[in-house]
Structures are given as structure tokens and as C-alpha cells.
Design a protein around this motif. Structure first.
Motif, PDB file in Angstrom:
ATOM      1  N   UNK A 229       0.826  -1.219   0.000  1.00 27.44           N
ATOM      2  CA  UNK A 229       0.000   0.000   0.000  1.00 27.44           C
ATOM      3  C   UNK A 229       0.858   1.266   0.000  1.00 27.44           C
ATOM      4  N   UNK A 230       2.084   1.172   0.523  1.00 30.57           N
ATOM      5  CA  UNK A 230       2.968   2.338   0.615  1.00 30.57           C
ATOM      6  C   UNK A 230       3.374   2.876  -0.760  1.00 30.57           C
ATOM      7  N   UNK A 231       3.209   2.079  -1.808  1.00 28.66           N
ATOM      8  CA  UNK A 231       3.610   2.555  -3.148  1.00 28.66           C
ATOM      9  C   UNK A 231       2.764   3.750  -3.584  1.00 28.66           C
ATOM     10  N   UNK A 240      11.643   2.634  -9.451  1.00 25.61           N
ATOM     11  CA  UNK A 240      12.413   1.525  -8.897  1.00 25.61           C
ATOM     12  C   UNK A 240      11.985   1.218  -7.457  1.00 25.61           C
ATOM     13  N   UNK A 241      11.771   2.275  -6.674  1.00 23.85           N
ATOM     14  CA  UNK A 241      11.354   2.075  -5.278  1.00 23.85           C
ATOM     15  C   UNK A 241       9.978   1.428  -5.219  1.00 23.85           C
ATOM     16  N   UNK A 242       9.043   1.931  -6.028  1.00 23.92           N
ATOM     17  CA  UNK A 242       7.671   1.426  -6.007  1.00 23.92           C
ATOM     18  C   UNK A 242       7.605  -0.035  -6.464  1.00 23.92           C
ATOM     19  N   UNK A 244      10.024  -2.175  -6.417  1.00 21.69           N
ATOM     20  CA  UNK A 244      10.692  -2.986  -5.393  1.00 21.69           C
ATOM     21  C   UNK A 244       9.761  -3.340  -4.248  1.00 21.69           C
ATOM     22  N   UNK A 245       8.945  -2.386  -3.823  1.00 21.34           N
ATOM     23  CA  UNK A 245       7.988  -2.647  -2.745  1.00 21.34           C
ATOM     24  C   UNK A 245       6.943  -3.688  -3.152  1.00 21.34           C
ATOM     25  N   UNK A 246       6.377  -3.545  -4.332  1.00 21.27           N
ATOM     26  CA  UNK A 246       5.318  -4.455  -4.767  1.00 21.27           C
ATOM     27  C   UNK A 246       5.850  -5.864  -5.029  1.00 21.27           C
ATOM     28  N   UNK A 247       7.041  -5.947  -5.660  1.00 20.79           N
ATOM     29  CA  UNK A 247       7.630  -7.268  -5.928  1.00 20.79           C
ATOM     30  C   UNK A 247       7.966  -7.972  -4.616  1.00 20.79           C
ATOM     31  N   UNK A 248       8.545  -7.238  -3.689  1.00 16.24           N
ATOM     32  CA  UNK A 248       8.870  -7.820  -2.375  1.00 16.24           C
ATOM     33  C   UNK A 248       7.606  -8.286  -1.659  1.00 16.24           C
ATOM     34  N   UNK A 289       0.711  -2.503 -11.226  1.00 19.10           N
ATOM     35  CA  UNK A 289       0.262  -1.974 -12.525  1.00 19.10           C
ATOM     36  C   UNK A 289      -0.024  -0.488 -12.420  1.00 19.10           C
ATOM     37  N   UNK A 290      -0.664  -0.080 -11.341  1.00 20.68           N
ATOM     38  CA  UNK A 290      -0.968   1.340 -11.151  1.00 20.68           C
ATOM     39  C   UNK A 290       0.311   2.163 -11.050  1.00 20.68           C
ATOM     40  N   UNK A 291       1.347   1.614 -10.406  1.00 19.20           N
ATOM     41  CA  UNK A 291       2.622   2.320 -10.257  1.00 19.20           C
ATOM     42  C   UNK A 291       3.274   2.564 -11.614  1.00 19.20           C
ATOM     43  N   UNK A 292       3.293   1.521 -12.437  1.00 18.16           N
ATOM     44  CA  UNK A 292       3.890   1.657 -13.775  1.00 18.16           C
ATOM     45  C   UNK A 292       3.084   2.633 -14.630  1.00 18.16           C
ATOM     46  N   UNK A 293       1.758   2.573 -14.487  1.00 15.71           N
ATOM     47  CA  UNK A 293       0.893   3.454 -15.278  1.00 15.71           C
ATOM     48  C   UNK A 293       1.080   4.922 -14.891  1.00 15.71           C
ATOM     49  N   UNK A 294       1.121   5.189 -13.595  1.00 19.16           N
ATOM     50  CA  UNK A 294       1.314   6.585 -13.165  1.00 19.16           C
ATOM     51  C   UNK A 294       2.706   7.090 -13.542  1.00 19.16           C
ATOM     52  N   UNK A 295       3.691   6.200 -13.569  1.00 20.41           N
ATOM     53  CA  UNK A 295       5.029   6.600 -14.005  1.00 20.41           C
ATOM     54  C   UNK A 295       4.996   7.047 -15.469  1.00 20.41           C
ATOM     55  N   UNK A 296       4.269   6.295 -16.306  1.00 21.93           N
ATOM     56  CA  UNK A 296       4.144   6.676 -17.713  1.00 21.93           C
ATOM     57  C   UNK A 296       3.348   7.972 -17.882  1.00 21.93           C
ATOM     58  N   UNK A 297       2.326   8.167 -17.044  1.00 18.98           N
ATOM     59  CA  UNK A 297       1.588   9.434 -17.078  1.00 18.98           C
ATOM     60  C   UNK A 297       2.510  10.608 -16.726  1.00 18.98           C
TER      61      UNK A 297
END
Length: 337
Positions: A229-231, A240-242, A244-248, A289-297
């Protein structure tokens, strides 16, 4: 002459009807001890039980029938030790009939089919199924002798109060009458091919002590999903940080399920704990998925929309988790055995 013949036929029919009238066998059990061992690595569908049994029936005119009447089969029993303790004859002043009372002691393994759909909030039913071995239901019916428990001090019908089963609480017991229809006459040409035998089920209802099991599952999952949830508070530019959190979090959730698999019964269907784990997998993956999407936005200079998406996710993520986990727990708690 015709009237006489008609009366004779009627008399014969009445005699025949009385000869084939259904008699009753009153049957009861009193459970002394129960042993239930759950093994996760192999399918365990047996329990060991030690109990007294008794039966009471009307003395038949043909005394040779007594052996047939008392020939009761424990349908789901295995490795049984069954012995008759005593047989008494008495006169029932209420019915004006001579009665036979037989009592015995039984110990053995019994097969049951556990329903783990709501594990660890499941309720199990342990049945003792008795059936007349040779006498069809048109002749004899097995009936629960519930009147024998009316003066009992035990709060659960037919169960000793001092029985303890690890991880379970005995919440009740019940009798259920039924019939078993066999689509064969077992080679006996005197009978039709649809033989009906009277059955009586004595069922012991167990409820799992679920608090400990829930804490073992829920506390680690809440911590893992909280970490994912911290992402939603990590700036979109710091991918990279986000990630890393989700994969972990995802790997930790998988490792937790594998660790707990030794305590969870093996089934061919999804149980409640599986659904909680899969819900966590889904939410953690959505967070990734949301993290990657917001990064692209962010890269496409749509910072405002990216920020709005982050804020919305901060509310949607925990609400979905809380509602669905609560629904799974409540549904399991309210489930019928």
C-alpha cells in the motif's frame, strides 16, 4: 355366496397387512471419546470414536427374528470392535407389549467427508450411520431414542461433557432418519431390484477454534498488503522504489502461503484462506500496474491525472481489502454445517 367370498378376501387382506406392518427399533448412542487427527499432507477423512449403543424393540412372535433385528450395520465404520454387553426382556405397561432391550459397546474408525470450503472458519460433521443389515424398511424402521436423553445432565445430546478435541469445539449433535435405496436385490430373487433399508444418522457437529488460525493468516497478510500500500505514497517518478515494494510484497505473500500450507488441509477446491491469499495477490499486482501506469503518465506530462489516480488508489485499495476479507470471514462464520 359372493358376500361371503368378499368378506373372506377382506379378512385375508387384513391379516396380510398386519403381518407386513412396519415395526420400530428405537436406537441410541452415548459418545465417550472422539479422536480426530487432521493431516495436511494426506487426505484424512477418518475419526476414531468410542461409544455405547442400545436398541429397544417389540418382542417378535418368531424368536428367530431377534438375531436379524439386532444385526445392525455401521455403514461408515472400519476396524470396528463391537460387543453386546447385555440383553434384557421386559413388559412395557404403556403399550402392553413384551420388549427386548440390548446394549453394547463400540470402538473404531469412521469415515466422513469434511467440508473445508470455509477453512479456518469451517464446521465439520462427524456421522455415525447405522442401518438394518437384512430387514427392509417396510418391515422395520430405525428411530432415534431421544426420550432416553430427557433426564441427562449433558448439555449436548448423547455426548459426554468431558470430551476435548484439539482445535475444535463440540457445538451440537443431531439424529437424522433416512432410507437407503439399493438398485439391486443382491441376487435374492424373492425381492424386487429396488430394496429400501432404514437408516439412522447420529451426527456430531464440530466448530474450529478459528481465532488462532485467523491471526496466523491475517496479521502477516495485513502487514504484507500494507507494505504494498505504501507505493501509493511514493512519487511516480521513483519507479524503482515502487516496483521494489510491490515485488517484495508479492514474493512475501507467496512465501507465507507456502509456509502455512503444512497446516491447511489438502482439498480439490478453493477454501476461505486461499481466497484471502488470492485477494492479496490481486491487490498487490494492481498496485504494481498502477505504479507503472502513473510513471508513464508522469513521463507524458500528465502529472495532475497521475496525482488524482494516486489519491483514488489510496482509498480504493484498503476499502476493497477490508470489504472482501470481512465478507469471507462473515460468510464462513454464518455457514451451516
Amino acid at each position: 355366496m359372493r358376500i361371503a367370498i368378499s368378506l373372506l378376501l377382506l379378512f385375508v387382506a387384513i391379516i396380510k397387512c398386519n403381518a407386513q406392518s412396519t415395526s420400530t427399533i428405537h436406537y441410541g448412542v452415548y459418545v465417550k471419546n472422539i479422536m480426530l487427527e487432521e493431516r495436511a499432507k494426506e487426505k484424512s477423512n477418518r475419526f476414531t470414536i468410542d461409544f455405547y449403543w442400545w436398541m429397544r424393540y417389540k418382542m417378535p412372535k418368531d424368536s428367530s427374528l431377534m438375531k436379524e433385528i439386532e444385526n445392525i450395520e455401521f455403514v461408515n465404520g472400519d476396524n470396528l470392535e463391537n460387543e453386546i454387553d447385555e440383553r434384557n426382556f421386559f413388559y412395557d405397561s404403556l403399550t402392553g407389549e413384551q420388549k427386548v432391550y440390548v446394549t453394547g459397546h463400540m470402538k473404531g474408525d469412521f469415515v466422513f467427508y469434511p467440508n473445508y470450503h470455509y477453512y479456518p472458519l469451517d464446521k465439520l460433521v462427524l456421522p455415525i450411520i447405522v442401518e438394518s443389515k437384512n430387514l427392509v424398511s417396510e418391515r422395520y424402521q430405525l428411530v432415534a431414542d431421544t426420550a432416553s436423553y430427557e433426564k441427562s445432565a449433558e448439555h449436548i445430546l448423547g455426548i459426554a461433557d468431558d470430551i476435548e478435541i484439539p482445535s475444535f469445539t463440540i457445538t451440537g449433535s443431531r439424529y437424522q432418519n433416512g432410507e437407503k435405496i439399493y438398485e439391486t436385490n443382491f441376487g435374492d430373487l424373492r425381492f424386487q431390484t429396488h430394496l429400501k433399508y432404514s437408516r439412522l444418522n447420529f451426527e456430531i457437529i464440530l466448530e474450529r477454534k478459528s481465532v488462532t488460525f485467523l491471526l496466523k493468516i491475517l496479521i502477516p497478510i495485513i502487514l504484507i498488503t500494507l507494505m504494498a500500500y505504501l507505493v501509493f505514497f511514493v512519487p511516480a517518478a521513483q519507479l524503482e522504489v515502487a516496483v521494489g515494494l510491490t515485488v517484495t510484497s508479492l514474493l512475501s505473500c507467496i512465501a507465507l502461503q507456502l509456509t502455512l500450507s503444512g497446516e491447511i488441509p489438502v482439498t480439490g477446491y478453493l477454501i476461505a484462506s486461499d481466497k484471502i491469499f488470492y485477494l492479496s495477490y490481486f491487490l498487490i499486482t494492481c498496485a504494481m500496474i498502477q505504479t507503472v501506469y502513473t510513471f508513464n503518465l508522469q513521463k507524458r506530462k500528465k502529472e495532475r491525472f497521475a496525482d488524482q489516480l494516486e489519491v483514488a488508489a489510496r482509498w480504493i485499495y484498503p476499502i476493497i481489502f477490508i470489504i472482501l476479507v470481512s465478507f469471507i470471514i462473515i460468510k464462513g462464520t454464518l455457514s451451516e454445517p
